[in-house]
Motif scaffolding. Structure first.
Motif, PDB file in Angstrom:
ATOM      1  N   PRO A  42      -4.751  -3.316  14.468  1.00 45.58           N
ATOM      2  CA  PRO A  42      -5.840  -2.873  13.588  1.00 45.58           C
ATOM      3  C   PRO A  42      -5.404  -2.267  12.258  1.00 45.58           C
ATOM      4  O   PRO A  42      -6.254  -1.888  11.455  1.00 45.58           O
ATOM      5  CB  PRO A  42      -6.523  -1.799  14.440  1.00 45.58           C
ATOM      6  N   ARG A  43      -4.096  -2.160  12.001  1.00 43.61           N
ATOM      7  CA  ARG A  43      -3.632  -1.482  10.783  1.00 43.61           C
ATOM      8  C   ARG A  43      -3.737  -2.435   9.591  1.00 43.61           C
ATOM      9  O   ARG A  43      -3.098  -3.484   9.570  1.00 43.61           O
ATOM     10  CB  ARG A  43      -2.179  -1.026  10.956  1.00 43.61           C
ATOM     11  N   VAL A  44      -4.547  -2.053   8.592  1.00 47.49           N
ATOM     12  CA  VAL A  44      -4.842  -2.948   7.471  1.00 47.49           C
ATOM     13  C   VAL A  44      -4.502  -2.259   6.156  1.00 47.49           C
ATOM     14  O   VAL A  44      -4.854  -1.094   5.937  1.00 47.49           O
ATOM     15  CB  VAL A  44      -6.328  -3.361   7.469  1.00 47.49           C
ATOM     16  N   LEU A  45      -3.851  -2.999   5.272  1.00 44.23           N
ATOM     17  CA  LEU A  45      -3.623  -2.575   3.898  1.00 44.23           C
ATOM     18  C   LEU A  45      -4.547  -3.370   2.987  1.00 44.23           C
ATOM     19  O   LEU A  45      -4.510  -4.600   2.969  1.00 44.23           O
ATOM     20  CB  LEU A  45      -2.168  -2.837   3.505  1.00 44.23           C
ATOM     21  N   ASP A  46      -5.392  -2.646   2.234  1.00 43.55           N
ATOM     22  CA  ASP A  46      -6.203  -3.260   1.178  1.00 43.55           C
ATOM     23  C   ASP A  46      -5.384  -3.130  -0.102  1.00 43.55           C
ATOM     24  O   ASP A  46      -5.265  -2.046  -0.668  1.00 43.55           O
ATOM     25  CB  ASP A  46      -7.543  -2.538   1.067  1.00 43.55           C
ATOM     26  N   LEU A  47      -4.809  -4.240  -0.554  1.00 37.81           N
ATOM     27  CA  LEU A  47      -3.833  -4.236  -1.645  1.00 37.81           C
ATOM     28  C   LEU A  47      -4.506  -4.666  -2.951  1.00 37.81           C
ATOM     29  O   LEU A  47      -5.153  -5.703  -3.003  1.00 37.81           O
ATOM     30  CB  LEU A  47      -2.684  -5.191  -1.299  1.00 37.81           C
ATOM     31  N   GLY A  48      -4.334  -3.861  -3.999  1.00 41.12           N
ATOM     32  CA  GLY A  48      -5.098  -4.091  -5.220  1.00 41.12           C
ATOM     33  C   GLY A  48      -6.555  -3.795  -4.966  1.00 41.12           C
ATOM     34  O   GLY A  48      -7.451  -4.576  -5.318  1.00 41.12           O
ATOM     35  N   ALA A 104      -2.078  -6.343   8.814  1.00 41.35           N
ATOM     36  CA  ALA A 104      -2.733  -7.276   7.896  1.00 41.35           C
ATOM     37  C   ALA A 104      -2.702  -6.692   6.491  1.00 41.35           C
ATOM     38  O   ALA A 104      -2.835  -5.478   6.311  1.00 41.35           O
ATOM     39  CB  ALA A 104      -4.183  -7.533   8.320  1.00 41.35           C
ATOM     40  N   VAL A 105      -2.521  -7.570   5.519  1.00 40.31           N
ATOM     41  CA  VAL A 105      -2.638  -7.228   4.104  1.00 40.31           C
ATOM     42  C   VAL A 105      -3.765  -8.084   3.542  1.00 40.31           C
ATOM     43  O   VAL A 105      -3.669  -9.317   3.551  1.00 40.31           O
ATOM     44  CB  VAL A 105      -1.336  -7.478   3.337  1.00 40.31           C
ATOM     45  N   ALA A 124       5.782  -9.245   2.816  1.00 38.87           N
ATOM     46  CA  ALA A 124       6.467  -9.599   4.064  1.00 38.87           C
ATOM     47  C   ALA A 124       7.156  -8.369   4.668  1.00 38.87           C
ATOM     48  O   ALA A 124       7.185  -8.203   5.896  1.00 38.87           O
ATOM     49  CB  ALA A 124       7.488 -10.701   3.803  1.00 38.87           C
ATOM     50  N   ARG A 125       7.685  -7.503   3.818  1.00 37.01           N
ATOM     51  CA  ARG A 125       8.390  -6.301   4.296  1.00 37.01           C
ATOM     52  C   ARG A 125       7.446  -5.366   5.046  1.00 37.01           C
ATOM     53  O   ARG A 125       7.795  -4.841   6.112  1.00 37.01           O
ATOM     54  CB  ARG A 125       9.019  -5.571   3.105  1.00 37.01           C
ATOM     55  N   VAL A 126       6.243  -5.120   4.501  1.00 30.90           N
ATOM     56  CA  VAL A 126       5.354  -4.139   5.124  1.00 30.90           C
ATOM     57  C   VAL A 126       4.560  -4.719   6.290  1.00 30.90           C
ATOM     58  O   VAL A 126       3.998  -3.964   7.086  1.00 30.90           O
ATOM     59  CB  VAL A 126       4.384  -3.510   4.094  1.00 30.90           C
ATOM     60  N   LEU A 127       4.515  -6.051   6.406  1.00 30.91           N
ATOM     61  CA  LEU A 127       3.782  -6.687   7.498  1.00 30.91           C
ATOM     62  C   LEU A 127       4.611  -6.703   8.779  1.00 30.91           C
ATOM     63  O   LEU A 127       5.794  -7.047   8.766  1.00 30.91           O
ATOM     64  CB  LEU A 127       3.414  -8.125   7.140  1.00 30.91           C
ATOM     65  N   VAL A 132      -0.961 -10.774   9.105  1.00 35.14           N
ATOM     66  CA  VAL A 132      -1.753 -11.682   8.276  1.00 35.14           C
ATOM     67  C   VAL A 132      -1.772 -11.205   6.832  1.00 35.14           C
ATOM     68  O   VAL A 132      -1.943 -10.011   6.559  1.00 35.14           O
ATOM     69  CB  VAL A 132      -3.205 -11.752   8.797  1.00 35.14           C
ATOM     70  N   LEU A 133      -1.601 -12.159   5.915  1.00 35.85           N
ATOM     71  CA  LEU A 133      -1.872 -11.952   4.500  1.00 35.85           C
ATOM     72  C   LEU A 133      -3.086 -12.791   4.149  1.00 35.85           C
ATOM     73  O   LEU A 133      -3.115 -13.994   4.429  1.00 35.85           O
ATOM     74  CB  LEU A 133      -0.678 -12.385   3.651  1.00 35.85           C
ATOM     75  N   ALA A 134      -4.109 -12.171   3.557  1.00 42.45           N
ATOM     76  CA  ALA A 134      -5.321 -12.921   3.205  1.00 42.45           C
ATOM     77  C   ALA A 134      -5.859 -12.452   1.859  1.00 42.45           C
ATOM     78  O   ALA A 134      -5.952 -11.253   1.600  1.00 42.45           O
ATOM     79  CB  ALA A 134      -6.404 -12.757   4.278  1.00 42.45           C
TER      80      ALA A 134
END
Length: 259
Positions: A42-48, A104-105, A124-127, A132-134
């Motif tokens: 469930p850990r998600v990064l909202d990037l930008g 996920a990012v 890729a490093r933080v995942l 998932v990258l989306a």
């Protein structure tokens, strides 16, 4: 778009952070669920993360969330709107998180601003493995006649190459994903689109289009002329001339899994 022009467009949003927060749409929940579907946790990064448009949807879905945004004015709006979210200054090219710290990012209308030669390895490093990258983009449904007319009147500054479904599919088919060495860390990309919409008036839709990067970097006289054409068009259409209407949209998702 060359590097200098890209940088100018990418840095244009801070001056319009309040208008961006007020007028930009959120994202279809079904699209965000699909983006997260293969994530191992469930850990998600909202990037930008901008002013928190995607962040808000992720909060509603119960994600364990961290937001990262490079622009100070946008970050201020995000923190004001969502004080309970951990929101950090940082960028796709320098993510202030430990290795394998998220499952996920996600990036809402932001991935096309990333320098993937640098951001790809960082993501890729933080995942975590299998993460998932989306990228998610809100698209104006130009299969609807009046929306197609608006796209023509507004021009590429207001309705750009990632703003309508057919052009979005073509642009994201081979762009905006990690390449070269970083690409080896990700599997095959997948695309999907989900119905969405935003309640607008003619005035508020004009205000929304005014927050597009192409409009923000225009000389003031050109921007006002473009907005004048948009207002005149909306006033001429029965679908948009009288009170509130729904802007027909799709949320497009491009996702890829970390190997």
């Amino acid at each position: 778009m060359d590097h200098d022009e890209q940088s100018l467009h990418a840095s244009s949003f801070g001056a319009a952070a309040v208008a961006y927060a007020e007028h930009r749409p959120d994202y279809a929940q079904a699209a965000v669920r699909w983006a997260l579907e293969p994530a191992p946790g469930p850990r998600v990064l909202d990037l930008g993360a901008g002013t928190g448009k995607l962040t808000t949807t992720l909060v509603a879905l119960g994600a364990q969330l961290i937001a990262v945004e490079p622009d100070p004015a946008m970050l201020t709006e995000l923190r004001r709107a969502l004080p309970s979210v951990r929101a950090l200054a940082g960028s796709a090219e320098a993510i202030p998180l430990p290795d394998a710290s998220v499952d996920a990012v996600l990036a809402g209308n932001a991935m096309h601003w990333f320098d993937m030669a640098v951001a790809g390895p960082e993501i890729a490093r933080v995942l975590a493995p299998g993460g998932v990258l989306a990228g998610l983009w809100n698209l104006m449904d130009d299969q609807v006649d009046w929306v197609a007319g608006l796209a023509q009147v507004g021009g590429s500054a207001a309705v750009g190459p990632r703003d309508t479904p057919a052009s979005w599919r073509a642009v994201t088919a081979d762009m905006h994903l990690p390449r070269s060495g970083a690409a080896a860390r990700f599997g095959a990309p997948e695309q999907a689109e989900f119905p969405h919409g935003q309640r607008r008036t003619a005035d508020s839709l004009g205000a929304t289009l005014a927050t597009r990067a192409g409009m923000l970097v225009m000389p003031e006289a050109e921007r006002e002329a473009a907005l004048g054409r948009i207002r005149a068009f909306l006033a001429s259409r029965p679908e948009t001339a009288h009170g509130e209407f729904t802007l027909p949209m799709l949320t497009g998702v491009l996702r890829v899994r970390r190997l």
